[in-house]
Design an enzyme around this catalytic site. Structure first.
Site, PDB file in Angstrom:
ATOM      1  N   PRO A   2      38.630  58.277  67.464  1.00 56.87           N
ATOM      2  CA  PRO A   2      37.307  57.920  66.931  1.00 56.87           C
ATOM      3  C   PRO A   2      36.984  56.449  67.192  1.00 56.87           C
ATOM      4  O   PRO A   2      37.831  55.582  67.035  1.00 56.87           O
ATOM      5  CB  PRO A   2      37.437  58.200  65.434  1.00 56.87           C
ATOM      6  CG  PRO A   2      38.579  59.143  65.315  1.00 56.87           C
ATOM      7  CD  PRO A   2      39.512  58.818  66.430  1.00 56.87           C
ATOM      8  N   GLU A   3      35.742  56.197  67.592  1.00 57.69           N
ATOM      9  CA  GLU A   3      35.299  54.838  67.886  1.00 57.69           C
ATOM     10  C   GLU A   3      34.220  54.443  66.880  1.00 57.69           C
ATOM     11  O   GLU A   3      34.027  55.119  65.864  1.00 57.69           O
ATOM     12  CB  GLU A   3      34.811  54.765  69.336  1.00 57.69           C
ATOM     13  CG  GLU A   3      35.888  55.164  70.343  1.00 57.69           C
ATOM     14  CD  GLU A   3      35.417  55.145  71.783  1.00 57.69           C
ATOM     15  OE1 GLU A   3      34.563  54.301  72.125  1.00 57.69           O
ATOM     16  OE2 GLU A   3      35.893  55.979  72.577  1.00 57.69           O
ATOM     17  N   ARG A 110      49.323  61.361  62.114  1.00 60.02           N
ATOM     18  CA  ARG A 110      50.670  61.126  62.639  1.00 60.02           C
ATOM     19  C   ARG A 110      50.788  59.726  63.216  1.00 60.02           C
ATOM     20  O   ARG A 110      51.827  59.090  63.145  1.00 60.02           O
ATOM     21  CB  ARG A 110      50.994  62.173  63.713  1.00 60.02           C
ATOM     22  CG  ARG A 110      51.023  63.592  63.183  1.00 60.02           C
ATOM     23  CD  ARG A 110      52.117  63.789  62.153  1.00 60.02           C
ATOM     24  NE  ARG A 110      52.121  65.141  61.624  1.00 60.02           N
ATOM     25  CZ  ARG A 110      52.948  65.550  60.666  1.00 60.02           C
ATOM     26  NH1 ARG A 110      53.821  64.711  60.135  1.00 60.02           N
ATOM     27  NH2 ARG A 110      52.890  66.789  60.224  1.00 60.02           N
TER      28      ARG A 110
END
Length: 269
Positions: A2-3, A110
């Site tokens: 995600p940006e 993770r």
């Protein structure tokens, strides 16, 4: 990963749904996703309220009424879901914040994290990040000065979080295509008009991506019609071999500095 637009979409949608509600319970399935012992994390977060949610680069900051902050970075593969136990996707969750009937599920952490920090600790963590590309004070001259310092290829320079905060693999390619510039161009080879085009494209691409909800594939909550709306609007990213929307030439897919890169050799110079 995600940006900026994806995290801004999360910030906006979650701010409409979970502020000023008590966090009833906290579940931690993976202790490595947090930064303090589970018992201490639960003690300091349960019964607290989220008073506001802000974004810095690719991070979200959940501001608690205690003055502490939950600092989130989803990294590669991380996402969130807000809903009931019956509605949640069949995926392993690392951390769950329960607001009673609805919960905020942190999935795929993770590599990511949800750290509980003081305001000072959060500021220290984020201190090395570059400026926000959409903040009012960030000018074309600022962009040119920061990229010229890098003296490297354009894509890795745009995606360097210490240079400009929030742009990553997807939007660096999309910005370069919109500006008509090859992502492999050396930053020192760009002309003033190139930097002007790049600055305008950066603003246009990022604002449009926020407007259409970013490219995250999974909805944030049941009935979410916004998240992921950019997927079908990407011009080059993840479209290797497909025809360019401008000229019809096949989109090139290569690897650049251990990142995938997509561009059109006809439309970008």
């Amino acid at each position: 990963m995600p940006e900026l637009p994806e995290m801004e979409t999360y910030r906006m949608l979650l701010s409409q749904r979970m502020l000023h509600q008590p966090i009833v319970t906290v579940e931690v399935e993976r202790e490595k996703s947090i930064n303090v012992p589970v018992a201490a994390f639960r003690q300091r977060v349960e019964a607290r309220f989220v008073t506001g949610i802000s974004r810095r680069a690719k991070h979200l900051l959940f501001h608690l009424d205690s003055g502490e902050i939950l600092l989130l970075h989803l990294m590669l593969g991380g996402w969130m879901f807000y809903g009931t136990e019956e509605e949640k996707p069949d995926r392993t969750t690392q951390v769950v914040l329960s607001f009673g009937q609805r919960n905020l599920y942190f999935i795929g952490l993770r590599l990511g994290f949800l750290h509980l920090l003081s305001r000072e600790e959060a500021d220290s963590r984020l201190a090395e990040l570059g400026p926000e590309p959409l903040e009012p004070g960030f000018s074309e001259a600022d962009l040119q000065r920061r990229l010229m310092r890098k003296r490297t290829m354009l894509k890795p320079a745009l995606a360097d979080q210490k240079t400009i905060a929030g742009i990553g693999n997807c939007y660096s390619d999309e910005i370069c295509f919109d500006a008509g510039l090859l992502p492999t161009r050396k930053t020192y080879s760009l002309s003033p008009s190139d930097f002007g085009a790049l600055y305008r494209s950066m603003n246009r691409v990022l604002r449009e991506a926020i407007r259409f909800g970013g490219y995250m594939e999974d909805p944030l909550f049941p009935g979410d019609a916004l998240t992921g709306g950019v997927n079908s609007r990407c011009t080059v990213y993840d479209r290797g071999g497909e025809p360019c929307i401008r000229c019809g030439s096949p989109i090139v897919q290569e690897e650049l500095a251990s990142r995938k890169v997509f561009y059109c050799t006809s439309c970008q110079h």
